[in-house]
Design a protein around this motif. Structure first.
Motif, PDB file in Angstrom:
ATOM      1  N   LEU A  68       6.677  -7.884  -2.728  1.00 34.99           N
ATOM      2  CA  LEU A  68       6.821  -9.209  -3.337  1.00 34.99           C
ATOM      3  C   LEU A  68       7.834 -10.048  -2.550  1.00 34.99           C
ATOM      4  CD1 LEU A  68       6.758  -8.309  -7.121  1.00 34.99           C
ATOM      5  CD2 LEU A  68       5.255  -9.931  -6.002  1.00 34.99           C
ATOM      6  N   LYS A  97      -1.736   5.362   5.772  1.00 31.12           N
ATOM      7  CA  LYS A  97      -2.764   4.784   4.894  1.00 31.12           C
ATOM      8  C   LYS A  97      -2.531   3.292   4.701  1.00 31.12           C
ATOM      9  CE  LYS A  97      -4.440   8.706   2.323  1.00 31.12           C
ATOM     10  NZ  LYS A  97      -4.242   9.551   1.163  1.00 31.12           N
ATOM     11  N   ALA A  98      -1.250   2.933   4.564  1.00 32.57           N
ATOM     12  CA  ALA A  98      -0.921   1.509   4.379  1.00 32.57           C
ATOM     13  C   ALA A  98      -1.333   0.705   5.615  1.00 32.57           C
ATOM     14  CB  ALA A  98       0.563   1.348   4.114  1.00 32.57           C
ATOM     15  N   PHE A 103       8.493  -4.099  -4.917  1.00 27.69           N
ATOM     16  CA  PHE A 103       9.607  -5.040  -4.786  1.00 27.69           C
ATOM     17  C   PHE A 103       9.677  -5.610  -3.370  1.00 27.69           C
ATOM     18  CE2 PHE A 103      14.244  -5.431  -3.818  1.00 27.69           C
ATOM     19  CZ  PHE A 103      14.432  -6.615  -4.498  1.00 27.69           C
ATOM     20  N   GLN A 104       9.598  -4.703  -2.380  1.00 29.20           N
ATOM     21  CA  GLN A 104       9.652  -5.158  -0.988  1.00 29.20           C
ATOM     22  C   GLN A 104       8.426  -6.008  -0.661  1.00 29.20           C
ATOM     23  OE1 GLN A 104      12.136  -5.053   0.834  1.00 29.20           O
ATOM     24  NE2 GLN A 104      13.400  -3.527  -0.138  1.00 29.20           N
ATOM     25  N   ILE A 120      14.217 -10.753  -6.577  1.00 26.96           N
ATOM     26  CA  ILE A 120      13.259 -10.918  -5.471  1.00 26.96           C
ATOM     27  C   ILE A 120      13.654 -12.131  -4.629  1.00 26.96           C
ATOM     28  CG2 ILE A 120      10.869 -11.575  -4.933  1.00 26.96           C
ATOM     29  CD1 ILE A 120      10.061  -9.840  -7.365  1.00 26.96           C
ATOM     30  N   PHE A 136      17.200 -11.788   3.404  1.00 29.42           N
ATOM     31  CA  PHE A 136      16.369 -11.518   4.596  1.00 29.42           C
ATOM     32  C   PHE A 136      16.484 -12.689   5.574  1.00 29.42           C
ATOM     33  CE2 PHE A 136      13.642  -8.136   2.678  1.00 29.42           C
ATOM     34  CZ  PHE A 136      13.585  -7.315   3.782  1.00 29.42           C
ATOM     35  N   ARG A 168      -5.063   0.221   5.717  1.00 32.74           N
ATOM     36  CA  ARG A 168      -5.590  -0.715   4.735  1.00 32.74           C
ATOM     37  C   ARG A 168      -5.167  -2.149   5.018  1.00 32.74           C
ATOM     38  NH1 ARG A 168      -4.619   2.738  -0.718  1.00 32.74           N
ATOM     39  NH2 ARG A 168      -6.284   1.542  -1.601  1.00 32.74           N
ATOM     40  N   ASN A 206       5.618   0.058  -2.571  1.00 29.34           N
ATOM     41  CA  ASN A 206       6.932  -0.613  -2.635  1.00 29.34           C
ATOM     42  C   ASN A 206       6.725  -2.047  -3.120  1.00 29.34           C
ATOM     43  OD1 ASN A 206       7.909   1.716  -1.459  1.00 29.34           O
ATOM     44  ND2 ASN A 206       7.720   0.895   0.608  1.00 29.34           N
ATOM     45  N   ARG A 229       1.534   8.200   3.758  1.00 28.98           N
ATOM     46  CA  ARG A 229       1.412   6.947   3.020  1.00 28.98           C
ATOM     47  C   ARG A 229       1.522   5.734   3.935  1.00 28.98           C
ATOM     48  NH1 ARG A 229       3.859   6.289  -2.886  1.00 28.98           N
ATOM     49  NH2 ARG A 229       5.777   5.741  -1.864  1.00 28.98           N
ATOM     50  N   GLN A 230       2.385   5.854   4.938  1.00 31.09           N
ATOM     51  CA  GLN A 230       2.538   4.743   5.875  1.00 31.09           C
ATOM     52  C   GLN A 230       1.273   4.566   6.701  1.00 31.09           C
ATOM     53  OE1 GLN A 230       6.138   6.149   7.717  1.00 31.09           O
ATOM     54  NE2 GLN A 230       7.401   4.718   6.582  1.00 31.09           N
ATOM     55  N   ASN A 241      16.767 -11.320  -2.632  1.00 31.72           N
ATOM     56  CA  ASN A 241      16.423 -10.440  -1.510  1.00 31.72           C
ATOM     57  C   ASN A 241      15.778 -11.247  -0.381  1.00 31.72           C
ATOM     58  OD1 ASN A 241      16.278  -7.960  -0.234  1.00 31.72           O
ATOM     59  ND2 ASN A 241      14.272  -7.471  -1.057  1.00 31.72           N
ATOM     60  N   HIS A 265       0.811  -1.221   0.000  1.00 32.53           N
ATOM     61  CA  HIS A 265       0.000   0.000   0.000  1.00 32.53           C
ATOM     62  C   HIS A 265       0.846   1.273   0.000  1.00 32.53           C
ATOM     63  CE1 HIS A 265      -3.640  -2.165   0.070  1.00 32.53           C
ATOM     64  NE2 HIS A 265      -3.431  -2.716   1.247  1.00 32.53           N
ATOM     65  N   GLN A 266       2.161   1.104   0.193  1.00 29.19           N
ATOM     66  CA  GLN A 266       3.039   2.277   0.050  1.00 29.19           C
ATOM     67  C   GLN A 266       3.632   2.333  -1.348  1.00 29.19           C
ATOM     68  OE1 GLN A 266       5.771   3.219   3.420  1.00 29.19           O
ATOM     69  NE2 GLN A 266       5.009   1.277   4.178  1.00 29.19           N
TER      70      GLN A 266
END
Lengths: 680, 192
Positions: free
Chosen positions: A64, B118-119, A61-62, B60, B67, B122, A59, B115-116, B63, A56-57
């Protein structure tokens, strides 16, 4: 102008893509709503919740990566198949359409997918095919969507579905049947829905393409007739519908112009706001209509307005010539000659500039000619002091499909920038630079992991040293030798049935006392005075020997038990010591980490190589596009230059042959325009 | 006649007007030309897009692995401790900042962008903190700041004392609207 018109379907697709993503965002909300009871927005799975936070921001790539993490960590629980739909949406947003297609197809192949999810998956699959340009496959997938169910599930998706089906119908040969089906779809869409507007507009363009000019004009007139003031529209669609109305007016104006109905063309174009997106095109078309209507004063006024603006887009470069031509039509040859001369000068300078740009074209030069928008700042925020972001920076503002928000600083790129191919190439370049930055970060991260492992190794070695010293101070080997000696002596005593060896503590004390008595008796004379003591001693010794013999088995058992306990303790000690030795000699855990780090470093190198190739290819594509655009502009400029010089020569001849028509007889440009405009 | 001649001259002599008069023809050809252009470009674009897509897929995955590697290295499961933050609707609170204390030490603080927020509204879940923690009893305190009902500055804290065992521990700072008194509510709960 023609190029701009040719690009219309592309623009519509871009708009469509943007709206499509908006619907994905809505979808993600719907997922939460459908699944939770008490708290509809709350994620039940931490991995999924973190993915949504990134999603929702914007991003992708992050997000996924987070979904991948959650999937590799036992999957996402409590959200049904919705995470798959979200993942598909993310892939579309991140430009992985083929992966998204595979994902939706896999989802549809599963047997236990709820009907609602299956319905939406068919819709998204249709959309993926549509984005990839496979109209038939798209139509096939969209046909499988249950419209009623989709309308119940998500009305926005239902409207988009109608639009996509309508677009497919527009791609077919128009028959009474397709026309009726399209009418039905338009009826199902709300009148002020942008989807309905796009369909109606595209239908008019399609009719135009089929040669049905009058129906196209009628369709556009009807569409414009439905327009309501922007203030009465919902804020989220007001801008879009306003822009669509202007686009429809511009096209209708041009159609009237083509039909020779200049009065109507002027009336329609006159309603396009001067500060609107299409004001320049409208002004130019208005000038043509006015000129053809014989109202050259108005035409010149419009062209002067355009000339006063920065000639930003390449198509606007025709303005200097058109202005000179209009002045000539106003029967002012001297002023026209000067205007042609200025136009020719302008075109010459422009051509030289474009030639230099073509010659010195590099990625750096290209990037300098673009003005990127920083996230969180409005249009043109660069002027507000915040540094302009560069390609690959995460602060760069992008749309829902990853396209960078950019304005041209160089007019020669304005047209190119609006094209889909350039936008996509620029998006890829930005994304690849982002990946390059990420790769550099990961390299640093792996280096820090190496450092961390080195520290752990040295700490471990220090501990091993301390442990070895502690073990040495315990004299562990001596203990083992003593234990072996105990065992040997006990076994020997058992074999020899040496009862004295197994005597208890009390017996040993008594024996010592008896031994002392015996020694004392041996030192005194053996006569009557000591006989009684000797007899007593003999009785005591006999009793003692009997007692020791009697207690032998009990004592032996006690000694063996103690030996066994000692052996158990020693075994534990020895095994722990061995374990410690093993642990000290091998570095298995740290080695495993080191192996993983090395493997990831290899992967990183491979990806780096692939990235380098992709970057080169994308750069080349982008450069080729710019090269071709500049070459095409130079060709066009050459045409204007030639026409200006021809006109200059023609007018100079005319003035030379008619010496009476001198500059002093003509009003100045401003005076001429004012008087003409006053006449109008 | 004059107008007609003007139009004819325009068409003959100026590129600009010639293009305008050719408008209809161009319009008729437009979709076909566009299609033709797209078909010509699609092959090379397709291969580049494919390789870029393949690259993205690999990146992906890489990454993700990094992590996991990072967590395994830095936060082993036996000592791992994480705190998440969720915002349920957030009608009565416009979240501005959060500070997290663990046994009297500030371990995380965060200022939120629009935005954060709102995220979070949601359905997003923010991992506010991840670290290592010994087994035993610990105390976690969270301080939430923002704009509450009636546009008034709002501050609230919540505390939880909990027992950390030998496995991974996770808590959730849950901010939600309380319909009974139209106030936001902050609570720390163990992540289920």
């Amino acid at each position: 102008m023609a190029d701009r018109l040719r690009r219309l379907p592309l623009r519509q697709r871009i708009r469509f893509a943007l709206r499509g993503t908006a619907c994905f965002v809505l979808l993600a909300c719907a997922c939460g709503t459908a699944l939770a009871d008490e708290s509809p927005q709350r994620a039940r799975d931490a991995g999924y919740g973190m993915a949504l936070y990134e999603y929702h921001q914007g991003n992708f790539f992050q997000a996924l990566t987070r979904l991948n993490l959650a999937n590799s960590d036992g999957g996402i629980s409590g959200h049904g198949d919705h995470p798959l739909l979200v993942e598909g949406g993310l892939m579309l947003g991140y430009g992985m359409t083929r992966e998204a297609q595979t994902l939706f197809q896999t989802l549809l192949d599963e047997s236990d997918v709820p009907e609602q999810t299956r319905n939406q998956a068919w819709f998204y699959l249709g959309k993926v095919f549509w984005l990839e340009g496979d109209a038939d496959a798209s139509a096939d997938a969209l046909e499988r969507v249950d419209g009623d169910l989709l309308e119940d599930t998500d009305e926005a998706l239902y409207h988009e579905w109608l639009y996509l089906k309508g677009q497919w119908l527009l791609g077919q040969k128009e028959t009474a049947e397709t026309g009726k089906r399209l009418d039905d779809m338009l009826l199902k869409l709300p009148e002020q829905s942008p989807w309905s507007w796009y369909l109606r507009y595209n239908r008019a363009v399609q009719r135009l393409a089929a040669g049905d000019l009058q129906t196209a004009v009628d369709g556009l007139s009807e569409l414009i007739g439905q327009a309501v003031p922007e203030a009465n529209l919902p804020p989220e669609t007001a801008d879009e519908l306003g822009a669509l109305e202007q686009q429809a007016r511009l096209l209708l104006g041009r159609l009237h112009l083509g039909q020779g109905d200049f009065e109507r063309a002027m009336a329609v174009l006159d309603d396009i706001p001067l500060d609107g997106l299409l004001a320049d095109q409208a002004l130019f078309d208005y000038a043509i209509a006015a000129s053809q209507k014989g109202r050259n004063g108005l035409a010149l006024q419009a062209l002067d307005t355009l000339q006063g603006r920065p000639l930003f887009a390449p198509w606007l470069q025709q303005v200097p010539y058109a202005r000179a031509f209009t002045i000539e039509q106003m029967n002012r040859p001297t002023a026209a000659l000067e205007a042609y001369r200025r136009a020719a000068e302008h075109y010459l300078q422009l051509d030289q500039r474009l030639a230099a740009e073509q010659l010195n074209l590099t990625e750096e030069v290209l990037v300098k000619a673009l003005k990127f928008v920083r996230e969180g700042s409005g249009e043109g925020s660069g002027e507000q002091g915040s540094a302009e972001p560069s390609l690959g920076e995460s602060a760069m503002l992008t749309d829902s499909y990853g396209r960078v928000q950019v304005h041209p600083q160089d007019f020669s790129l304005a047209e190119l920038l609006a094209g889909e191919a350039f936008q996509l190439a620029l998006r890829d370049l930005h994304e690849l630079y982002r990946l390059d930055n990420s790769l550099n970060q990961w390299r640093q991260q792996l280096a820090s992991f190496d450092g961390m492992l080195d520290t752990r190794r040295s700490r471990r070695e220090a501990r091993i040293r301390e442990t070895r010293e502690a073990l040495a101070s315990l004299n562990a080997d001596e203990w083992t030798a003593q234990q072996a000696e105990f065992r040997r002596r006990i076994e020997q005593a058992t074999d020899e049935e040496d009862a004295t060896f197994f005597m208890a503590d009390g017996q040993r004390q008594l024996r010592q006392q008896l031994d002392r008595v015996e020694a004392t008796l041996a030192a005194v004379p053996d006569d009557d005075s000591t006989r009684k003591q000797r007899q007593t001693y003999q009785r005591m010794r006999a009793y003692f020997n009997w007692w020791v013999a009697d207690e032998y088995s009990v004592n032996r058992w006690a000694a063996v038990r103690q030996l066994r306990e000692l052996e158990e303790a020693m075994d534990t000690f020895v095994s722990q010591r061995q374990l410690m030795e093993q642990e000290m000699s091998s570095d298995a855990r740290l080695d495993e980490f080191a192996g993983r780090i090395a493997s990831k470093r290899n992967e990183l190198d491979q990806v780096d190589q692939m990235l380098g190739q992709a970057l080169n290819q994308t750069r080349q594509d982008l450069m080729a596009l710019v090269e071709s655009e500049l070459a095409s502009q130079r060709r066009e400029i050459a045409g204007y230059l030639k026409a200006s010089r021809h006109a200059q020569a023609r007018l100079a001849d005319r003035l030379f042959l008619k010496p009476g028509a001198s500059a002093t007889d003509e009003p100045s440009d401003e005076q001429g325009v004012e008087s003409e405009a006053a006449d109008e | 006649m004059m107008i007609l001649r003007t139009v004819q001259t325009l068409a003959a002599q100026t590129v600009a007007v010639r293009r305008t008069l050719c408008l209809m023809g161009v319009l008729l050809l437009a979709p076909v030309q566009t299609l033709a252009q797209e078909t010509g470009e699609s092959d090379s674009e397709g291969s580049v897009a494919l390789s870029v897509e393949e690259l993205k897929k690999k990146v992906i995955r890489l990454n993700r692995d990094l992590f996991i590697l990072e967590e395994d290295l830095l936060f082993p499961a036996s000592t791992q401790f994480a705190v998440f933050l969720s915002l349920d609707t957030g009608k009565f609170l416009k979240l501005d900042a959060v500070k997290l204390k663990l046994d009297d030490d500030t371990v995380a603080s965060h200022l939120y962008t629009e935005r954060q927020v709102k995220a979070l509204q949601r359905g997003g879940l923010q991992r506010l903190h991840i670290g290592n923690m010994k087994t035993g009893t610990h105390q976690v305190t969270v301080f939430v700041e923002g704009i509450g009902p009636d546009n008034r500055a709002y501050k609230q804290a919540a505390t939880l004392e909990f027992e950390k065992g030998t496995g991974t521990a996770a808590l959730e700072v849950r901010i939600r609207d309380r319909a009974s008194d139209y106030q936001p509510e902050v609570a720390i709960v163990e992540w289920e």
